[in-house]
Every structure is written in structure tokens, then in C-alpha cells.
Design a protein around this motif. Structure first.
Motif, PDB file in Angstrom:
ATOM      1  N   LEU A  99       6.381   4.623 -37.200  1.00 45.43           N
ATOM      2  CA  LEU A  99       6.299   3.399 -37.995  1.00 45.43           C
ATOM      3  C   LEU A  99       4.968   3.421 -38.739  1.00 45.43           C
ATOM      4  O   LEU A  99       3.916   3.131 -38.181  1.00 45.43           O
ATOM      5  N   ARG A 100       5.018   3.785 -40.032  1.00 45.07           N
ATOM      6  CA  ARG A 100       3.809   3.878 -40.838  1.00 45.07           C
ATOM      7  C   ARG A 100       4.197   3.806 -42.310  1.00 45.07           C
ATOM      8  O   ARG A 100       5.363   4.031 -42.673  1.00 45.07           O
ATOM      9  N   ALA A 101       3.236   3.510 -43.136  1.00 41.88           N
ATOM     10  CA  ALA A 101       3.485   3.448 -44.578  1.00 41.88           C
ATOM     11  C   ALA A 101       3.520   4.856 -45.158  1.00 41.88           C
ATOM     12  O   ALA A 101       2.781   5.740 -44.709  1.00 41.88           O
ATOM     13  N   VAL A 117       2.196   3.789 -35.696  1.00 49.12           N
ATOM     14  CA  VAL A 117       2.486   4.037 -34.281  1.00 49.12           C
ATOM     15  C   VAL A 117       3.733   4.896 -34.145  1.00 49.12           C
ATOM     16  O   VAL A 117       4.700   4.743 -34.903  1.00 49.12           O
ATOM     17  N   ARG A 118       3.716   5.811 -33.195  1.00 45.55           N
ATOM     18  CA  ARG A 118       4.893   6.585 -32.815  1.00 45.55           C
ATOM     19  C   ARG A 118       5.463   5.978 -31.534  1.00 45.55           C
ATOM     20  O   ARG A 118       4.751   5.856 -30.527  1.00 45.55           O
ATOM     21  N   VAL A 119       6.725   5.582 -31.591  1.00 44.56           N
ATOM     22  CA  VAL A 119       7.393   4.943 -30.456  1.00 44.56           C
ATOM     23  C   VAL A 119       8.307   5.962 -29.783  1.00 44.56           C
ATOM     24  O   VAL A 119       9.241   6.487 -30.406  1.00 44.56           O
ATOM     25  N   TYR A 120       8.035   6.257 -28.509  1.00 47.83           N
ATOM     26  CA  TYR A 120       8.908   7.130 -27.718  1.00 47.83           C
ATOM     27  C   TYR A 120       9.895   6.247 -26.958  1.00 47.83           C
ATOM     28  O   TYR A 120       9.482   5.292 -26.284  1.00 47.83           O
ATOM     29  N   TYR A 121      11.196   6.579 -27.042  1.00 48.31           N
ATOM     30  CA  TYR A 121      12.198   5.686 -26.444  1.00 48.31           C
ATOM     31  C   TYR A 121      13.368   6.476 -25.884  1.00 48.31           C
ATOM     32  O   TYR A 121      13.572   7.656 -26.210  1.00 48.31           O
ATOM     33  N   THR A 122      14.150   5.798 -25.047  1.00 46.24           N
ATOM     34  CA  THR A 122      15.303   6.418 -24.415  1.00 46.24           C
ATOM     35  C   THR A 122      16.409   5.390 -24.231  1.00 46.24           C
ATOM     36  O   THR A 122      16.135   4.186 -24.094  1.00 46.24           O
ATOM     37  N   HIS A 180      -8.057  -1.842 -35.691  1.00 43.19           N
ATOM     38  CA  HIS A 180      -7.062  -1.880 -34.623  1.00 43.19           C
ATOM     39  C   HIS A 180      -5.710  -2.218 -35.244  1.00 43.19           C
ATOM     40  O   HIS A 180      -5.627  -2.556 -36.429  1.00 43.19           O
ATOM     41  N   PHE A 181      -4.643  -2.116 -34.473  1.00 43.48           N
ATOM     42  CA  PHE A 181      -3.352  -2.580 -34.960  1.00 43.48           C
ATOM     43  C   PHE A 181      -2.508  -3.087 -33.803  1.00 43.48           C
ATOM     44  O   PHE A 181      -2.745  -2.760 -32.633  1.00 43.48           O
ATOM     45  N   GLY A 218       6.730   4.800 -24.049  1.00 41.21           N
ATOM     46  CA  GLY A 218       5.327   5.022 -24.358  1.00 41.21           C
ATOM     47  C   GLY A 218       5.080   4.926 -25.855  1.00 41.21           C
ATOM     48  O   GLY A 218       6.019   4.876 -26.661  1.00 41.21           O
ATOM     49  N   PHE A 219       3.806   4.882 -26.214  1.00 39.46           N
ATOM     50  CA  PHE A 219       3.401   4.726 -27.606  1.00 39.46           C
ATOM     51  C   PHE A 219       2.206   5.642 -27.891  1.00 39.46           C
ATOM     52  O   PHE A 219       1.361   5.869 -27.021  1.00 39.46           O
ATOM     53  N   ALA A 220       2.135   6.140 -29.107  1.00 34.86           N
ATOM     54  CA  ALA A 220       1.006   6.981 -29.513  1.00 34.86           C
ATOM     55  C   ALA A 220       0.508   6.510 -30.870  1.00 34.86           C
ATOM     56  O   ALA A 220       1.300   6.348 -31.805  1.00 34.86           O
ATOM     57  N   PRO A 221      -0.799   6.282 -31.013  1.00 34.00           N
ATOM     58  CA  PRO A 221      -1.328   5.873 -32.323  1.00 34.00           C
ATOM     59  C   PRO A 221      -1.280   7.028 -33.314  1.00 34.00           C
ATOM     60  O   PRO A 221      -1.535   8.181 -32.959  1.00 34.00           O
ATOM     61  N   ILE A 222      -0.924   6.709 -34.549  1.00 30.53           N
ATOM     62  CA  ILE A 222      -1.002   7.667 -35.648  1.00 30.53           C
ATOM     63  C   ILE A 222      -2.175   7.217 -36.519  1.00 30.53           C
ATOM     64  O   ILE A 222      -2.122   6.149 -37.142  1.00 30.53           O
ATOM     65  N   LEU A 223      -3.243   7.993 -36.537  1.00 33.18           N
ATOM     66  CA  LEU A 223      -4.475   7.567 -37.184  1.00 33.18           C
ATOM     67  C   LEU A 223      -4.713   8.396 -38.435  1.00 33.18           C
ATOM     68  O   LEU A 223      -4.720   9.630 -38.399  1.00 33.18           O
TER      69      LEU A 223
END
Length: 616
Positions: free
Chosen positions: A179-181, A305-310, A227-228, A214-219
Motif C-alpha cells: 500500500l503506497r503511492a 506498508v507491506r501487509v502480509y496476510y493469510t 511516521h505513518f 504482520g506488517f513491514a514499513p516501505i520507506l
């Protein structure tokens, strides 16, 4: 700078280390023993870092979004053996000398001065270096890709030792979505102003219910990202759109993830996940906080943000509890200003009446004046347990407290939280208040827990309790919390802008009290109002035009408005006074027209009536 797992619920350092993976135990041995047994030596590092250029701004070689606090040590937190730069710094008498500056301690072909932003070796303590960005480490060869780890070579780093990878990210059936521009899009343009809150709208997979694991920031642009926050929405929103505003859109109040500078990936416990899809949110907003201190034009940022999901659902849904203090007034030149806060038993009785929950992790959030912070949980029996203890808070490297299973702590009805943020304003020349801006301040603690009881907020405004569960509310952008933040800041800025007028009004009240029957007309030759004062008061009027006050949260609105009643009365008096004596238009006064008086606009005159009706 790596995520620290602190098992501070254990009374034994030995038991604590034994309960952790052996690699983590090795990393934390010095740190845990220092925290639990002796005074933390971080104060010493802070002192030494003032003796080198950009001492607080050295990038972590393994992750440039984080800082390396113990610049002269092998550990990023300091406290263990010195690296080669630390040895050279000690040999120089802990001073930044020309010889030390021109030396290349780590042997990567770049001098210490070039790495620390002082290529000409002219920096002196207390000055700003000629370069303050892209500050690389003088004790380890960089970049890491060009200088891989060599066992036995103390100038190279094994980055795998610093970061704990989340196994769930690579588990079978786990997917991710970013999720990013997009690059060079309108949503990636950073305005040329100091503080911007920018919201972007996205849609998650919704063909069934999922759990984010889990979540990982994309910087992207580290010059501006502060922050976001990622929030879930209970109703459709226009996907792909973006807008500037601190407030989220209608129904978007479910915090799913938050990142602040220095934090790493968030790996949720195996028992719980953040739900979306199905009956849970499918639409989300990601709000970026940009700090463009120098108001540079042309910056872009595609952080997200990168969203890891199942689709393999876990046993429980994860929830978030927010604690904190919403009233901050920090005078300048103070070493320590306390901001205590409490979450009362009344709140926890309401939140957890269906049974206890498990607290899995927590993290603090303050801005640049943050010095230290602690939080205790007090049971009805009187038993007190410290769940967070930041003796030395560092905005650039915040600590995430994880409470590993099976030691998750039960939080139940009747428990009470007590905490305190401490701020140091030694470098400020003006009073700092609570606010959204990077150079204003905040005092928050975010707690992850399961099973979810909703989005819980248990904060205080001074000593007044502010306790509620987020739910769907009617009306556009009806966030009780957002409204409260917006109106208190707007009112405080109006009071600050109109301070001279308020002093005049108070003096006139005093004069009237001493002489109830004046024989002369009011003195209209006193300094008059400014248009900037009246404009700020007009913003108060606009901030109060909220349909949210007619929703199910009427109790909260009544409380909030009662807290600012005295301030609103002062602004009412400002309007009355300004209508009598007139207003100075600063733009005309500073131009060639010679200045002049203008009448108070009819719009501003409505403030008095609006303020009165708000308090009914």
C-alpha cells in the motif's frame, strides 16, 4: 536500533535470557543486565556523541532508516567492546581532532570526516555539520553490499545478527500486498511546508475474511517521513484518492498498524491476527506524516506498508489499546517536565467486562523532546508491574516491548494503568504544546492485545478521563478523538495569537471591578486587535461546525466542550472587544498604504453565538 524483545515481567536476568533464543540472548545480555542491575550507560553515549559531528544521526549500516546509537561500539546500543572508530576516538581524548577527522578508521576508503558530514574537518561542538543527511558509520565498512561480512574482520557487519525475521512472512499460503503511492504521482508530492498529514485510500482483498499476520514499513524518502498509520474503514471510500488532513474519512477509525522512525517489521503472535475482508474492513487509509523542516520544494515520497496476510485464520482477532496524555505544556529550557497519565478502573471495567485479554506488545510515541517514559499496571490487589520502562527515550530508535508467550500478561476489568512521559526542552526557546507537528509534542503508548474488544482509547486531558471504544458513527469524519485533538489545538492557537487582546480584556475587567460605575468611556487608544488574531478565532468557529455532536457520542462531546469552556469564554470576550476598538490589518499596515482600521467581519462576529451554543 533492532527491535528489542524485553521480557521485563521476569524477576531473574538468568531466567529471562534462558527463555529467549540463544542468538537473541547474546545480543541482549549486556543490555538487559545493564537495565536491571545498574544504571544504564546510555547517558554516557549521549555525552560522547555531542563530541562528534552528527553523533545522533549516524545511519545503521544494515538499515539506513535507523540510527546507530553507540557509534564507538560494536553494539548499536553501545555498552560493549569498542569498534575501531571508538578506539581511535578514545586515543584522541574523546575529542574531534583534525587527525581523527582525516583518518579512515574502518578502512573503506572514506575518511571519518566524510562519513560524519565534516569533509573539511572544520566542525566544532555545538555547530551544525556541513552535511546532515546520509551520515554513514565511521567504524564499519559501508555500503554493506560492497563490503560483505567476513568472520573475524571487526570492520564488517553480519546484519542477520541484528534483525529477527518473521517466519510467518514466508509461511505457506501467506501473501502480501503493498500500500503506497506510485512514483511521480500526485499522491507522492511532498508539500513545501514543515508538517503535512497526507491520507491515501486503498482496497484490500475482500472475497473472504483474512488475517494480517504482520506488517513491514516501505520507506522511500527518509528526509521527510516521520511516521505513518494504517486504519480500517467500516464503509466504502474512493480508492486511489489522496488528500491533506489530520482527520481520517467517515468510518475510518480502526487502527491496524502504526510505524514510527526507527521501528522495524511487526510480527504478530501466532495466536492472533488483524482481521480484514468478509464482515471486517476491506477499505483502508494510510496516513503519512511528512516533516519537511526546510520547506524544500520538489520532494517526493512513496513510503507505505507491506501487509502480509493469510486466509488460514488464527484463533483470535488482534486489538489495540491507546494510553496517553492529551494536555502538554512544556516550558523552554527545562531538563525534565513530567506528563503523568492514568487509565482508570472505570475504563477497564467497561472495556473488559467480557473477560480478560492478553497483552502481547507495546510501544511508546513521543517527538523530539521525549526523554523517558514508564507504564505500570496495578491489579485490584495492589500488585504493581512495570510493563514499559524507557529510561532513555530516543525518537530515532524507539523500543518495541514484546511479551513472549506464554508470559503474555492478562489485562482484566478493574486493572489500572499509571504512566508518565518526561520531556526535556533544554534546546527550545519557546513553550512547546501538544500537537500534530513534528516540533510539537505527543505522549502516547500503544498496546497490542487479544481477543479484540474493539479499538480502545483510555487517555487523559490533564486529569480528565477520556475513555471510549471506537465504533461506527454517523456523519462525515466523526472521530471523537480527531475532533478533540483538532478543537483543542485550534483553540490554543487562537488564545496564543490573541494573547495581547486577552490581557487587555482582563485588565478592563479588573478596572471595572475596582470602579463599578466608570464616569469615562472605555479607552479605545489601547493596542487594538490584529487580523491574524481574528482569523484564528474564525478557525475555531469552523472547527466547531461538527455534525458529530448529534451522534451517539453526546456524552463525550459534552465532556470535551466543558474542558474548553473557559477558553471559549475568553475568545467570546476577544470578539466583543475587537468589535469595539477595531482591527489592524497587518498586510496593509506593513505595505505602502500607510495602514488602516477594518471592521470585524460578520462571520467572525458569529463566534460568540457559536461558542455559546456549543456549550449548551
Amino acid at each position: 536500533a533492532f527491535r528489542q524483545r524485553k521480557d521485563i515481567l521476569s524477576c531473574s536476568c538468568t531466567e529471562t535470557l534462558a527463555s529467549l533464543p540463544i542468538t537473541m540472548a547474546r545480543l541482549l545480555a549486556v543490555f538487559v543486565l545493564a537495565i536491571l542491575a545498574i544504571l544504564s550507560c546510555a547517558d554516557g553515549y549521549a555525552f560522547y556523541r555531542t563530541n562528534i559531528p552528527n553523533g545522533f544521526n549516524v545511519q545503521h549500516p544494515c538499515d539506513p532508516s535507523k540510527t546507530w546509537q553507540g557509534v564507538g561500539h560494536h553494539s548499536d546500543q553501545g555498552g560493549n567492546a569498542r569498534n575501531q572508530f571508538g578506539l581511535d576516538f578514545k586515543a584522541a581524548g574523546y575529542r574531534w581532532t583534525e587527525a581523527l577527522c582525516r583518518n579512515d578508521s574502518d578502512g573503506d576508503g572514506v575518511s571519518n570526516g566524510q562519513e560524519l558530514g565534516d569533509p573539511n574537518c572544520t566542525w566544532l561542538p555545538g555547530q551544525s555539520a556541513s552535511r546532515t543527511v546520509n551520515i554513514t558509520h565511521p567504524g564499519f565498512k559501508t555500503p554493506i553490499d560492497a563490503h560483505p561480512y567476513v568472520p573475524g574482520d571487526t570492520t564488517t557487519l553480519d546484519c542477520s545478527a541484528f534483525f529477527q525475521k518473521c517466519k510467518a512472512f514466508s509461511a505457506p499460503g501467506v501473501k502480501y500486498i503493498d500500500l503506497r503511492a506510485p512514483n511521480n504521482s500526485k499522491n507522492s508530492q511532498v508539500p513545501a511546508k514543515e508538517t503535512t498529514y497526507f491520507n491515501m485510500n486503498f482496497e484490500l482483498p475482500a472475497d473472504r475474511q483474512y488475517h494480517a499476520v504482520g506488517f513491514a514499513p516501505i520507506l522511500d524518502n527518509l528526509n521527510v517521513i516521520h511516521h505513518f498509520v494504517m486504519v480500517g474503514c467500516d464503509r466504502p471510500i474512493p480508492v486511489g484518492e489522496g488528500y491533506e488532513d489530520f482527520n481520517f474519512m467517515e468510518g475510518c477509525e480502526r487502527t491496524m498498524y502504526a510505524w514510527s522512525f526507527g521501528m522495524q517489521d511487526e510480527c504478530l503472535p501466532v495466536e492472533a491476527g488483524v482481521p480484514f475482508g468478509g464482515k471486517h474492513p476491506r477499505y483502508v487509509q494510510v496516513q503519512l506524516h511528512w516533516t519537511n523542516k526546510n520547506k524544500h520544494a520538489g520532494y517526493q515520497d512513496t513510503s507505505g506498508v507491506r501487509v502480509y496476510y493469510t486466509s488460514k485464520l488464527r484463533q483470535y482477532d488482534m486489538g489495540t489499546l491507546t494510553l496517553g496524555q492529551l494536555q502538554l505544556t512544556i516550558p523552554p529550557k527545562k531538563d525534565a517536565v513530567d506528563a503523568p497519565f492514568t487509565c482508570t478502573t472505570d475504563c477497564t471495567q467497561t472495556f473488559f467486562d467480557q473477560g480478560p485479554v492478553k497483552m502481547t506488545a507495546s510501544f511508546p510515541h513521543m517527538h523530539f523532546l521525549g526523554k523517558s517514559l514508564f507504564v505500570d499496571v496495578i491489579k485490584p490487589t495492589g500488585q504493581r508491574t512495570r510493563i514499559m520502562d524507557d529510561k532513555v527515550y530516543n525518537y530515532n530508535s524507539p523500543v518495541t516491548y514484546e511479551y513472549p508467550s506464554p508470559q503474555y500478561m492478562d489485562i482484566e476489568a478493574g486493572d489500572r494503568f499509571e504512566g508518565k512521559c518526561v520531556f526535556s526542552s533544554q534546546d527550545r526557546n519557546e513553550t512547546t504544546r501538544w500537537g500534530f507537528g513534528s516540533f510539537e509534542e505527543m505522549c502516547f503508548v500503544f498496546i497490542r492485545y487479544y481477543p479484540s474488544r474493539g479499538e480502545l482509547s483510555c487517555s487523559q486531558y490533564d486529569s480528565h478521563d477520556f475513555c471510549y471504544q471506537t465504533s461506527t458513527v454517523e456523519g462525515p469524519r466523526c472521530s471523537v478523538f480527531g475532533y478533540f485533538e483538532n478543537i483543542t489545538i485550534t483553540v490554543n492557537k487562537a488564545l496564543q495569537e490573541c494573547n495581547d487582546v486577552i490581557d487587555i480584556v482582563e485588565q478592563e475587567k479588573t478596572d471595572l471591578a475596582s470602579s463599578p460605575a466608570p464616569t469615562t468611556a472605555p479607552n479605545t487608544n489601547r493596542p487594538v486587535c490584529t487580523s491574524s488574531c481574528l482569523k484564528q478565532v474564525d478557525r475555531v468557529l469552523k472547527a466547531h461546525r461538527s455534525p458529530c455532536q448529534q451522534t451517539r457520542h453526546k456524552k463525550e462531546w459534552k465532556l470535551l466542550n466543558s474542558l474548553i469552556e473557559t477558553k471559549m469564554t475568553s475568545l467570546d470576550a476577544v470578539v466583543t472587544h475587537c468589535n469595539t476598538v477595531g482591527v489592524v490589518d497587518e498586510e496593509q499596515q506593513n505595505g505602502n498604504s500607510g495602514g488602516g482600521m477594518i471592521a470585524v467581519s460578520s462571520m467572525v462576529m458569529l463566534v460568540a453565538m457559536a461558542c455559546a451554543s456549543i456549550l449548551l
